[in-house]
Design an enzyme around this catalytic site. Sequence first.
Site: not given
Ligand code: NAP
Ligand code: GDD
Length: 336
Positions: A123, A125, A147
């Site tokens: 990520s 992050e 995280y």
């Molecule tokens: P998500 O919607 O939060 O999905 C997370 C998945 O992980 C769900 O299927 C959840 O299952 C499963 N999980 C959680 N704890 C588990 C455990 N102990 N054992 C097995 N499964 C478990 O995340 P996403 O947005 O699809 O992201 C996919 C991956 O990419 C994650 O690793 C995330 O950290 C990473 N990532 C995401 C982003 C982004 O912007 N979306 C960016 C960079 C990296 P349940 O339904 O049972 O909770």
């Molecule tokens: N969730 C949330 N809720 N975020 C808020 C809010 C609120 O009410 N108000 C402001 N924010 C700001 C957060 O402080 C952060 O700076 C930004 O919005 C994005 O927050 P999120 O959407 O929660 O995502 P994230 O950037 O912290 O994390 C996501 O992206 C990562 C990749 O950079 C997640 O998908 C992570 O799993 C992923 O790795």
Amino acid sequence: MKTAFITGITGQDGSYLAEHLLEQGYKVVGMMRRSATPSTARFAAVEDRVEIGHGDLLDQSSLMRLLDEHKPDEIYNLAAQSFVHSSFHEPIHTSDVTGLGVMRMLEAVRLVCPKVRFYQASSSEMFGEVHETPQRETTPFHPRSPYGVAKVYGHWATVNYRESYDMFACSGILFNHESPRRGKEFVTRKISDHVASIVFGEKDQLALGNLDARRDWGFAGDYIRAMHLMLLADTPEDYVISTGTTESVREFCRIAFERVGLNYEDYVVVDPRFFRPAEVELLLGDAAKAKEKLGWEPEVDFRGLVEMMVDADLQTRLDMYKEPTRGFLPDTLKVS
Ligand code: NAP
Ligand code: GDD
């Protein structure tokens, strides 16, 4: 026929990836953990074509059993506790699933199917308090949340297993990617869902935290193609995946409300509950390596993403209420 094994199949990325791999002719096996209310909603469209295996990243033997049973060609480790805000409240659990969980998967691969192609969901992050802009594969990590710390551990564990055991293991350093299937706790979906609630009179306000945080936001459907391309490449490498543009939470709000003819300033309030103990203020990725070596390009731009998400949440409400109480609806929406 190749078999792909996806952890995190119930999540946003797991569902898009499952659809994509099925289209490419794969057999798809998804891992789900036990839940009192299991949800297959996100991959409902392909549910009957996905084989489910029950397992948990916290349970080493379940991972080994599943790999032995399904003998995959490719593994996509997408499962994680993925919500940054929650990681401050549940740091140990987050470390266990998001960090150590990767090591458990890598050990399962090493012991059961060392020739498999392995993808780790790293990520942006991990860049946290950024050391350079834009961020690329060589930018040092400086995580700002439990995280982010756990993801750095998983990232280096993947690199270490590639170097130690000659495994085909890749990390995709993906910047934020969103979609109508995004969880409602993340800021983009929280905004799009609230816009729809406000338009149909369910809510009057949207309470947010830091409006000035900037992210490089892309569309999940574009990003899962990059995961697949990484595992098709000749050599296992790590890649940044991003759009190369950065926008603020405030700008996301402005465009989302504009889509329905409303001014975000009339509805958005700042609430300290949504601030984080340490913030990632700016992310902006440089995906030049992925473009050059994988031929990957995103197709959806920032405005397209915001509008896609708002329209999807409006459509769900429209099917229930028929008429908006505030603002207007985009012409493309249809009463069913
Ligand atoms: P998500 O919607 O939060 O999905 C997370 C998945 O992980 C769900 O299927 C959840 O299952 C499963 N999980 C959680 N704890 C588990 C455990 N102990 N054992 C097995 N499964 C478990 O995340 P996403 O947005 O699809 O992201 C996919 C991956 O990419 C994650 O690793 C995330 O950290 C990473 N990532 C995401 C982003 C982004 O912007 N979306 C960016 C960079 C990296 P349940 O339904 O049972 O909770
Ligand atoms: N969730 C949330 N809720 N975020 C808020 C809010 C609120 O009410 N108000 C402001 N924010 C700001 C957060 O402080 C952060 O700076 C930004 O919005 C994005 O927050 P999120 O959407 O929660 O995502 P994230 O950037 O912290 O994390 C996501 O992206 C990562 C990749 O950079 C997640 O998908 C992570 O799993 C992923 O790795």
